[in-house]
Design an enzyme around this catalytic site. Structure first.
Site, short mmCIF file in Angstrom:
data_model
loop_
_atom_site.label_atom_id
_atom_site.label_comp_id
_atom_site.label_asym_id
_atom_site.label_seq_id
_atom_site.Cartn_x
_atom_site.Cartn_y
_atom_site.Cartn_z
CB CYS A 138 -0.94 0.00 1.19
SG CYS A 138 -1.88 -1.55 1.29
CG HIS A 181 -3.40 3.05 2.14
ND1 HIS A 181 -4.06 2.66 1.00
CD2 HIS A 181 -3.36 1.95 2.95
CE1 HIS A 181 -4.40 1.39 1.11
NE2 HIS A 181 -3.98 0.94 2.29
CG ASN A 219 -6.86 -1.26 1.68
OD1 ASN A 219 -6.17 -0.92 0.72
ND2 ASN A 219 -6.35 -1.67 2.83
O1 UT7 Z 1 -3.83 -1.58 3.60
C1 UT7 Z 1 -2.74 -2.03 4.35
C2 UT7 Z 1 -2.79 -1.52 5.75
N1 UT7 Z 1 -3.89 -2.10 6.45
C3 UT7 Z 1 -4.45 -1.45 7.45
O2 UT7 Z 1 -4.08 -0.35 7.74
C4 UT7 Z 1 -5.53 -2.16 8.24
C5 UT7 Z 1 -5.37 -1.91 9.70
N2 UT7 Z 1 -6.31 -2.65 10.53
C6 UT7 Z 1 -7.65 -2.38 10.52
O3 UT7 Z 1 -8.12 -1.51 9.81
C7 UT7 Z 1 -8.52 -3.13 11.51
O4 UT7 Z 1 -7.71 -3.85 12.41
C8 UT7 Z 1 -9.51 -4.13 10.81
C9 UT7 Z 1 -10.59 -3.35 10.10
C10 UT7 Z 1 -8.76 -5.01 9.84
C11 UT7 Z 1 -10.19 -5.01 11.89
O5 UT7 Z 1 -10.84 -4.21 12.84
P1 UT7 Z 1 -10.63 -4.48 14.39
O6 UT7 Z 1 -11.45 -3.50 15.11
O7 UT7 Z 1 -9.15 -4.47 14.64
O8 UT7 Z 1 -11.26 -5.92 14.57
P2 UT7 Z 1 -10.57 -7.25 15.11
O9 UT7 Z 1 -9.71 -7.85 14.07
O10 UT7 Z 1 -9.97 -6.98 16.44
O11 UT7 Z 1 -11.84 -8.17 15.32
C12 UT7 Z 1 -12.80 -7.83 16.31
C13 UT7 Z 1 -13.90 -8.87 16.25
C14 UT7 Z 1 -13.40 -10.31 16.27
O12 UT7 Z 1 -14.33 -11.06 17.00
P3 UT7 Z 1 -14.06 -11.42 18.55
O13 UT7 Z 1 -12.79 -12.20 18.57
O14 UT7 Z 1 -13.97 -10.11 19.26
O15 UT7 Z 1 -15.28 -12.22 18.92
C15 UT7 Z 1 -13.45 -10.74 14.85
O16 UT7 Z 1 -13.62 -12.13 14.69
O17 UT7 Z 1 -14.62 -8.74 15.03
C16 UT7 Z 1 -14.67 -10.01 14.35
N3 UT7 Z 1 -14.67 -9.75 12.92
C17 UT7 Z 1 -15.79 -9.56 12.23
N4 UT7 Z 1 -17.08 -9.56 12.58
C18 UT7 Z 1 -17.98 -9.31 11.61
C19 UT7 Z 1 -13.59 -9.64 12.09
N5 UT7 Z 1 -14.02 -9.38 10.86
C20 UT7 Z 1 -15.37 -9.32 10.90
C21 UT7 Z 1 -16.36 -9.08 9.95
N6 UT7 Z 1 -17.66 -9.09 10.35
N7 UT7 Z 1 -16.07 -8.83 8.64
#
Ligand code: UT7
Length: 326
Positions: free
Chosen positions: A111, A253, A283
């Site tokens: 990215c 980005h 993204n």
């Molecule tokens: O482009 C390259 C650079 N990339 C980035 O900059 C991305 C940086 N990271 C992010 O933007 C965020 O970390 C994400 C959007 C990828 C994820 O958001 P988050 O708030 O960090 O969520 P998480 O991964 O901590 O997941 C929280 C919960 C989990 O469930 P539990 O374990 O709390 O029960 C996941 O299983 O959300 C769950 N989850 C979802 N639920 C519904 C993960 N993906 C989904 C989904 N729908 N699509």
């Protein structure tokens, strides 16, 4: 010599996929996706590849620049999703737009790719080696996503953005670029495995040779970005002796609306200075910054002399923040 932006162009595939549609494929919801990321839709290609979209974005930039394609000295395509190992994407763009005097190659920096490509082009122009560069970010991320994996399939989209930059007597350009390979496992997607007559088939289990997809430690990358990017923005402002009042836009980005909000808070800058289109396109990795620049350009949001900070970040890990004068 300095550098100025002459024109921009972008191309997005027709097919829009909204969060509702994804809720029918994986266990997710519009509420989760939009509140955690700001993404509501993304464009997904049903046939056009990375080179095809890159060439379409490039053709628009060339037409708007009103230059002869034969005057383009160099084409750099930033991509992590090329159609082929060979030929490179930039050569395909060259043939498509008839830029037969250009040297053409691809650059892989996830990215951060567009910002890295811009810095590479700037170095050639600054050194007086070339006068006109075409830089492109183009990605087909939909082919690298596991469509059964909700943590990644809701994030990414396909698209391409391009810019033509030329050597100029005046201009401003300051950068802070970086990489940290020790954190390479935060964002991965394996390519081909070593298979040859010296490596027995048995030593490669089926799992190891299976097609790999994008895997991301989202929280790890999130934490890295909100710590690193505000710092690099402050560093480029210091290097260029610019105050934040002089910065018209921060074109970051488009990974996550919460990232942009966090950077805006850390810098104590209004969120209005952080243009966004991730709600529509998701993204698009290396393509996100040039697509956004093109949309801003078309809406006449950019005036000559505007100071703008571009910032890309992602797999590698890699990051790049550059202050430009439009
Ligand atoms: O482009 C390259 C650079 N990339 C980035 O900059 C991305 C940086 N990271 C992010 O933007 C965020 O970390 C994400 C959007 C990828 C994820 O958001 P988050 O708030 O960090 O969520 P998480 O991964 O901590 O997941 C929280 C919960 C989990 O469930 P539990 O374990 O709390 O029960 C996941 O299983 O959300 C769950 N989850 C979802 N639920 C519904 C993960 N993906 C989904 C989904 N729908 N699509």
């Amino acid at each position: 010599m300095e550098m100025r932006f002459v024109s921009t162009g972008s191309y997005l595939p027709e097919q829009a996929v909204d969060n509702e549609y994804l809720s029918g494929i994986v266990d997710t919801s519009d509420e989760w996706i939009s509140s955690r990321t700001g993404i509501r839709k993304r464009r997904i290609t049903v046939g056009e590849g990375t080179a095809c979209m890159a060439a379409k974005a490039a053709a628009k930039a060339v037409a708007r620049a009103d230059i002869d394609p034969l005057d383009i000295d160099i084409i750099i395509v930033a991509t992590m999703s090329p159609d082929n190992f060979l030929p490179n994407t930039a050569c395909e763009v060259q043939a498509e737009i008839g830029a037969m005097h250009a040297v053409c190659y691809d650059l892989s920096a996830a990215c951060s790719g567009f910002v890295f490509a811009l810095n590479t082009a700037y170095s050639f122009l600054k050194a007086g080696i070339y006068k006109t560069a075409l830089i492109i970010g183009s990605e087909v991320l939909s082919k690298m996503i596991d469509w059964n994996e909700r943590s990644t399939c809701v994030l990414f989209g396909d698209g391409a953005g391009a810019a033509i930059v030329q050597a100029s007597e005046t201009g401003l350009f300051e950068s802070v670029l970086g990489s940290d390979g020790t954190r390479k496992n935060s964002l991965t997607c394996a390519s081909r495995y070593i298979i040859n007559p010296l490596v027995s088939q048995d030593s490669n289990s089926t799992d190891e040779t299976a097609l790999d997809y994008i895997k991301m430690d989202g929280q790890e990358v999130f934490k890295f970005v909100i710590k690193t990017i505000p710092l690099t923005i402050q560093q480029v402002m210091e290097k260029s002796c610019c105050t934040k009042e002089e910065i018209r836009y921060y074109v970051l980005h488009q990974a996550n609306q919460r990232i942009l909000e966090s950077v805006s808070k850390k810098l104590k800058e209004p969120i209005e200075k952080f243009p966004m289109n991730l709600d529509k396109y998701g993204n698009t990795s290396a393509a996100s910054i040039p697509i956004l620049l093109d949309k801003m350009n078309k809406r006449n949001m950019l005036d000559r002399g505007d100071k703008i900070i571009l910032s890309g970040f992602g797999g590698g890990l890699t990051w790049g923040t550059t202050l430009i004068e439009w």
